[in-house]
Design a protein around this motif. Structure first.
Motif, PDB file in Angstrom:
ATOM      1  N   SER A   2       0.848  -1.192   0.000  1.00 28.42           N
ATOM      2  CA  SER A   2       0.000   0.000   0.000  1.00 28.42           C
ATOM      3  C   SER A   2       0.881   1.239   0.000  1.00 28.42           C
ATOM      4  O   SER A   2       2.090   1.166   0.071  1.00 28.42           O
ATOM      5  CB  SER A   2      -0.926  -0.013   1.213  1.00 28.42           C
ATOM      6  OG  SER A   2      -0.151   0.081   2.384  1.00 28.42           O
ATOM      7  N   ARG A  21      -9.514  -5.912 -18.852  1.00 27.21           N
ATOM      8  CA  ARG A  21      -8.630  -7.045 -19.140  1.00 27.21           C
ATOM      9  C   ARG A  21      -7.738  -6.651 -20.318  1.00 27.21           C
ATOM     10  O   ARG A  21      -8.069  -5.730 -21.062  1.00 27.21           O
ATOM     11  CB  ARG A  21      -9.420  -8.303 -19.446  1.00 27.21           C
ATOM     12  CG  ARG A  21     -10.305  -8.190 -20.654  1.00 27.21           C
ATOM     13  CD  ARG A  21     -11.190  -9.422 -20.836  1.00 27.21           C
ATOM     14  NE  ARG A  21     -12.121  -9.246 -21.909  1.00 27.21           N
ATOM     15  CZ  ARG A  21     -13.257  -8.576 -21.839  1.00 27.21           C
ATOM     16  NH1 ARG A  21     -13.603  -8.012 -20.711  1.00 27.21           N
ATOM     17  NH2 ARG A  21     -14.053  -8.452 -22.876  1.00 27.21           N
ATOM     18  N   ARG A  34      -5.710   5.334  -3.280  1.00 24.59           N
ATOM     19  CA  ARG A  34      -4.895   4.120  -3.335  1.00 24.59           C
ATOM     20  C   ARG A  34      -5.469   3.149  -2.317  1.00 24.59           C
ATOM     21  O   ARG A  34      -5.683   3.491  -1.149  1.00 24.59           O
ATOM     22  CB  ARG A  34      -3.442   4.469  -3.000  1.00 24.59           C
ATOM     23  CG  ARG A  34      -2.482   3.320  -3.125  1.00 24.59           C
ATOM     24  CD  ARG A  34      -1.757   3.376  -4.445  1.00 24.59           C
ATOM     25  NE  ARG A  34      -0.892   2.236  -4.646  1.00 24.59           N
ATOM     26  CZ  ARG A  34       0.409   2.232  -4.429  1.00 24.59           C
ATOM     27  NH1 ARG A  34       1.006   3.320  -3.997  1.00 24.59           N
ATOM     28  NH2 ARG A  34       1.112   1.147  -4.641  1.00 24.59           N
ATOM     29  N   GLU A  35      -5.740   1.957  -2.742  1.00 24.18           N
ATOM     30  CA  GLU A  35      -6.316   0.936  -1.874  1.00 24.18           C
ATOM     31  C   GLU A  35      -5.241   0.290  -1.003  1.00 24.18           C
ATOM     32  O   GLU A  35      -4.060   0.329  -1.342  1.00 24.18           O
ATOM     33  CB  GLU A  35      -7.008  -0.131  -2.728  1.00 24.18           C
ATOM     34  CG  GLU A  35      -8.180   0.387  -3.532  1.00 24.18           C
ATOM     35  CD  GLU A  35      -9.316   0.858  -2.655  1.00 24.18           C
ATOM     36  OE1 GLU A  35      -9.630   0.199  -1.649  1.00 24.18           O
ATOM     37  OE2 GLU A  35      -9.885   1.912  -2.973  1.00 24.18           O
ATOM     38  N   ASP A  37      -4.385  -2.708  -0.696  1.00 27.52           N
ATOM     39  CA  ASP A  37      -3.640  -3.766  -1.388  1.00 27.52           C
ATOM     40  C   ASP A  37      -2.720  -3.219  -2.479  1.00 27.52           C
ATOM     41  O   ASP A  37      -2.062  -3.983  -3.174  1.00 27.52           O
ATOM     42  CB  ASP A  37      -4.591  -4.803  -1.973  1.00 27.52           C
ATOM     43  CG  ASP A  37      -5.478  -4.262  -3.081  1.00 27.52           C
ATOM     44  OD1 ASP A  37      -5.420  -3.049  -3.368  1.00 27.52           O
ATOM     45  OD2 ASP A  37      -6.238  -5.054  -3.653  1.00 27.52           O
ATOM     46  N   GLY A  38      -2.686  -1.892  -2.670  1.00 28.95           N
ATOM     47  CA  GLY A  38      -1.814  -1.269  -3.666  1.00 28.95           C
ATOM     48  C   GLY A  38      -2.509  -0.936  -4.966  1.00 28.95           C
ATOM     49  O   GLY A  38      -1.947  -0.254  -5.812  1.00 28.95           O
ATOM     50  N   SER A  39      -3.741  -1.412  -5.155  1.00 32.23           N
ATOM     51  CA  SER A  39      -4.470  -1.096  -6.385  1.00 32.23           C
ATOM     52  C   SER A  39      -4.961   0.351  -6.342  1.00 32.23           C
ATOM     53  O   SER A  39      -4.874   1.024  -5.313  1.00 32.23           O
ATOM     54  CB  SER A  39      -5.643  -2.058  -6.570  1.00 32.23           C
ATOM     55  OG  SER A  39      -6.557  -1.939  -5.502  1.00 32.23           O
ATOM     56  N   LEU A  52      -8.634  -1.195  -9.317  1.00 26.31           N
ATOM     57  CA  LEU A  52      -7.932  -1.895 -10.392  1.00 26.31           C
ATOM     58  C   LEU A  52      -6.443  -1.971 -10.130  1.00 26.31           C
ATOM     59  O   LEU A  52      -5.857  -1.047  -9.555  1.00 26.31           O
ATOM     60  CB  LEU A  52      -8.161  -1.173 -11.723  1.00 26.31           C
ATOM     61  CG  LEU A  52      -9.608  -1.106 -12.192  1.00 26.31           C
ATOM     62  CD1 LEU A  52      -9.746  -0.125 -13.329  1.00 26.31           C
ATOM     63  CD2 LEU A  52     -10.068  -2.474 -12.617  1.00 26.31           C
ATOM     64  N   PRO A  53      -5.807  -3.044 -10.602  1.00 22.62           N
ATOM     65  CA  PRO A  53      -4.351  -3.129 -10.477  1.00 22.62           C
ATOM     66  C   PRO A  53      -3.680  -2.000 -11.263  1.00 22.62           C
ATOM     67  O   PRO A  53      -4.181  -1.572 -12.307  1.00 22.62           O
ATOM     68  CB  PRO A  53      -4.011  -4.485 -11.110  1.00 22.62           C
ATOM     69  CG  PRO A  53      -5.286  -5.228 -11.188  1.00 22.62           C
ATOM     70  CD  PRO A  53      -6.382  -4.222 -11.226  1.00 22.62           C
ATOM     71  N   VAL A  54      -2.574  -1.541 -10.774  1.00 29.66           N
ATOM     72  CA  VAL A  54      -1.823  -0.445 -11.388  1.00 29.66           C
ATOM     73  C   VAL A  54      -1.494  -0.750 -12.850  1.00 29.66           C
ATOM     74  O   VAL A  54      -1.520   0.138 -13.693  1.00 29.66           O
ATOM     75  CB  VAL A  54      -0.534  -0.173 -10.572  1.00 29.66           C
ATOM     76  CG1 VAL A  54       0.353   0.826 -11.257  1.00 29.66           C
ATOM     77  CG2 VAL A  54      -0.885   0.281  -9.174  1.00 29.66           C
ATOM     78  N   GLU A  55      -1.252  -1.997 -13.172  1.00 26.50           N
ATOM     79  CA  GLU A  55      -0.845  -2.395 -14.527  1.00 26.50           C
ATOM     80  C   GLU A  55      -1.931  -2.168 -15.575  1.00 26.50           C
ATOM     81  O   GLU A  55      -1.647  -2.128 -16.767  1.00 26.50           O
ATOM     82  CB  GLU A  55      -0.443  -3.872 -14.553  1.00 26.50           C
ATOM     83  CG  GLU A  55       0.758  -4.187 -13.699  1.00 26.50           C
ATOM     84  CD  GLU A  55       0.410  -4.344 -12.222  1.00 26.50           C
ATOM     85  OE1 GLU A  55      -0.767  -4.600 -11.872  1.00 26.50           O
ATOM     86  OE2 GLU A  55       1.331  -4.171 -11.394  1.00 26.50           O
ATOM     87  N   THR A  74       2.563   2.491 -14.333  1.00 25.73           N
ATOM     88  CA  THR A  74       3.819   1.838 -13.950  1.00 25.73           C
ATOM     89  C   THR A  74       5.035   2.640 -14.410  1.00 25.73           C
ATOM     90  O   THR A  74       6.028   2.721 -13.691  1.00 25.73           O
ATOM     91  CB  THR A  74       3.886   0.413 -14.526  1.00 25.73           C
ATOM     92  OG1 THR A  74       3.643   0.466 -15.936  1.00 25.73           O
ATOM     93  CG2 THR A  74       2.881  -0.500 -13.869  1.00 25.73           C
TER      94      THR A  74
END
Length: 86
Positions: A2, A21, A34-35, A37-39, A52-55, A74
């Motif tokens: 995080s 996706r 920022r969540e 979990d890092g998302s 959502l994931p950073v990617e 990223t």
């Protein structure tokens, strides 16, 4: 992993686009937080909240000539991390 948005070179209210996706359509959104979990937490064009994931997220950027482009989060995060080392 995080942390804060600032650690990634981002700010609340930044305009972003994301894919649900790989290979999917781009959707517009506004960065919110920022969540744990890092998302990234954001609101899509319909107002729905998504994490959502950073990617999968790109942030709007302005080039040196003033044009608007999209930059993967990223890449921005990597550049921000390098600047902190100086």
């Amino acid at each position: 992993m995080s942390g804060s948005l600032e650690e990634l070179g981002l700010a609340r209210g930044d305009k972003v686009r994301f894919r649900r996706r790989n290979g999917g359509h781009w959707h517009n959104g506004v960065l919110s937080r920022r969540e744990p979990d890092g998302s990234l937490g954001l609101h899509d064009e319909r107002g729905a909240f998504r994490a959502l994931p950073v990617e999968l997220v790109e942030v709007r950027a302005v080039t040196t000539r003033g044009a608007t482009s999209w930059e993967p989060v990223t890449e921005r995060a990597a550049r921000t991390e390098q600047l902190r080392l100086l």
